[in-house]
Enzyme design. Structure first.
Site, mmCIF file in Angstrom:
data_model
loop_
_atom_site.group_PDB
_atom_site.id
_atom_site.type_symbol
_atom_site.label_atom_id
_atom_site.label_comp_id
_atom_site.label_asym_id
_atom_site.label_seq_id
_atom_site.Cartn_x
_atom_site.Cartn_y
_atom_site.Cartn_z
ATOM 1 N N GLY A 16 -23.119 13.202 16.518
ATOM 2 C CA GLY A 16 -24.471 13.421 17.017
ATOM 3 C C GLY A 16 -24.467 14.367 18.196
ATOM 4 O O GLY A 16 -23.419 14.647 18.794
ATOM 5 N N GLY A 18 -26.571 15.329 21.900
ATOM 6 C CA GLY A 18 -27.492 14.867 22.927
ATOM 7 C C GLY A 18 -27.732 15.955 23.946
ATOM 8 O O GLY A 18 -27.283 17.092 23.795
ATOM 9 N N SER A 19 -28.450 15.604 25.010
ATOM 10 C CA SER A 19 -28.807 16.591 26.020
ATOM 11 C C SER A 19 -27.610 17.081 26.806
ATOM 12 O O SER A 19 -27.588 18.211 27.271
ATOM 13 C CB SER A 19 -29.836 15.992 26.975
ATOM 14 O OG SER A 19 -29.307 14.813 27.562
ATOM 15 N N VAL A 23 -21.241 14.372 20.543
ATOM 16 C CA VAL A 23 -20.374 13.212 20.321
ATOM 17 C C VAL A 23 -19.594 13.418 19.026
ATOM 18 O O VAL A 23 -20.176 13.704 17.978
ATOM 19 C CB VAL A 23 -21.191 11.909 20.248
ATOM 20 C CG1 VAL A 23 -20.266 10.719 20.004
ATOM 21 C CG2 VAL A 23 -21.984 11.700 21.530
ATOM 22 N N LYS A 36 -17.257 12.191 23.771
ATOM 23 C CA LYS A 36 -18.451 12.933 24.188
ATOM 24 C C LYS A 36 -17.998 14.183 24.916
ATOM 25 O O LYS A 36 -17.492 14.119 26.042
ATOM 26 C CB LYS A 36 -19.352 12.089 25.087
ATOM 27 C CG LYS A 36 -20.603 12.846 25.534
ATOM 28 C CD LYS A 36 -21.800 11.944 25.669
ATOM 29 C CE LYS A 36 -23.083 12.732 25.777
ATOM 30 N NZ LYS A 36 -24.272 11.881 25.675
ATOM 31 N N ASP A 130 -30.583 6.253 32.799
ATOM 32 C CA ASP A 130 -31.213 6.824 31.599
ATOM 33 C C ASP A 130 -31.229 5.799 30.464
ATOM 34 O O ASP A 130 -30.821 6.087 29.344
ATOM 35 C CB ASP A 130 -30.482 8.096 31.161
ATOM 36 C CG ASP A 130 -31.318 8.940 30.200
ATOM 37 O OD1 ASP A 130 -32.566 8.858 30.263
ATOM 38 O OD2 ASP A 130 -30.730 9.681 29.388
#
Length: 417
Positions: A16, A18-19, A23, A36, A130
């Site tokens: 995946g 993300g910002s 990952v 990550k 977050d």
């Protein structure tokens, strides 16, 4: 294509994006791991790299059943990576996208797990900053809990703090996801443990209702609601659960529960929630300007399709073009701290009140069309009444065949001498 991460790890497949980075499914000396890999612009920031190394001890020491453990931090050339436990499952956002909302028992069980993880983190001096459904993983191989819920684990610890370095974000910037930001963050105050409680309570509200309490519309409006608006009650949940939500969504950080208290209180409520069905409430739409075009008025003859799926909204992205249905969208970014006058709520307020299923929303296109039809009907009735009175008056005073001259009134011209 596989790539080496440092000397001990190999990244095989992207899981995946993300910002902060990507990952990967990876392999380490002790078996499969999640890696990550932070963005290149972050990896090239020497201040961030230094901070990354300083956070190593705190992150590696965070060991809890409901936290995705960080096994290693790798700094290797242009690579900056967190090596974490691999969780076989999905994230909470994916489940929300699929089911829209959870039964209260399952929702409370998931949030209680996350609160347990936060309690351990806060005790170690770590603030997540977050908390959102995208950062809650559901372990599909773990034992089922209350309401058939899978064990929940909080991930991405330390990422927000790493990105929020003094050089990268000035004091006039906000770091986070708008729907879950505590009021004190919006006002520019430093984040403490209470910001995680506020965000987690927002997640619980979203799990129950299918939408966040202050989300919808422009991000600036979302931030203003966090500061100025009170949360509107959710119909159909026990008062004890609602009061717990209200306390954890308090504007004052000191009024919120600690993570350990929240977890204990939630688990106490589980027996009374057993067997409750998911709530039946409609999501309030984002505010529309009063002069916004009315779709129903623009094409009154157009057929209305009832087969189109309902559009659902998750977190409001700050990055233009992000698709609401994309669970990997970039929502964790920076935004200017609003000025005090921008945070002042209008006379009507901006809170989005939940509605019972099928009830019209004030201000919606459907409601405006109905209001317009009522006004037209009332106006037509008034015109008919005036016409009837006029005809009656004419028949009473001037309707005879040999009627006399016109009567002088204040609005008639004087006769010529």
């Amino acid at each position: 294509m596989a790539r080496k991460i440092g000397s001990r790890y190999t990244a095989h497949q992207i899981l995946g994006r993300g910002s902060a980075g990507t990952v990967w499914l990876g392999e380490g000396p002790d078996g499969p791991v999640a890696i990550k890999l932070l963005r290149e612009d972050l990896a090239s920031d020497q201040e961030l790299v230094s901070r990354f190394v300083q956070e190593r001890t705190a992150l590696l020491g965070l060991d809890h059943p409901h936290v995705v453990s960080v096994r290693d931090l790798v700094v290797d050339g242009n690579d900056l990576a967190l090596v974490m436990d691999l969780v076989r499952g999905t994230d909470l956002r994916t489940r929300l996208d699929r089911e829209r909302r959870l039964a209260p028992e399952a929702a409370v069980a998931v949030v209680a797990d996350v609160a347990d993880g936060l309690a351990a983190a806060h005790a170690a001096g770590v603030v997540h900053r977050d908390v959102k459904p995208e950062n809650v993983l559901l372990d599909m191989q773990g034992p089922l809990g209350p309401g058939g819920s899978h064990p929940a684990l909080l991930t991405d610890f330390g990422v927000a703090k790493l990105i929020d370095t003094p050089r990268r974000t000035r004091a006039t910037k906000i770091i986070g996801t708008p729907d879950y930001l505590a009021p004190e963050i919006v006002e520019g105050l430093p984040p403490r443990a209470a910001v995680d409680i506020y965000a987690l309570a927002t997640v619980l509200y979203e799990l129950l209702a299918g939408f966040t309490p202050f989300g919808g519309g422009h991000p600036g409006a979302v931030l203003r609601r966090h500061v100025t608006e009170t949360v509107v009650p959710l119909p159909g949940i026990p008062d004890e659960l609602w009061q717990l939500l209200v306390q954890c969504l308090a504007k004052a950080p000191a009024s919120r529960l600690r993570a350990s208290e929240l977890s204990a209180r939630l688990r106490e409520l589980l027996p009374m929630l057993a067997g409750m069905a998911p709530l039946d409430v409609d999501e309030p739409d984002a505010e529309q300007p009063e002069d916004a075009p009315d779709a129903s008025a623009a094409s009154p003859a157009a057929p209305v399709s009832t087969a189109e799926p309902v559009r659902r909204r998750g977190a409001v992205p700050l990055v233009p073009g992000a698709k609401p249905a994309d669970s990997n969208r970039d929502t964790h970014t920076s935004m200017r701290v609003p000025a005090p006058d921008e945070l002042a709520g209008g006379a009507r307020g901006t809170a989005r009140a939940p509605r019972a299923s099928g009830a019209p929303r004030p201000g919606s296109a459907r409601n405006r069309a109905a209001t317009r039809r009522r006004r037209i009907a009332v106006g037509a009735g008034a015109v008919a009444l005036v016409a009837a009175i006029g005809v009656g008056t004419w028949l009473a005073t001037g309707g005879d065949e040999d009627g006399g001259g016109p009567q002088d009134t204040r609005n008639s011209a004087p006769a010529a001498p």
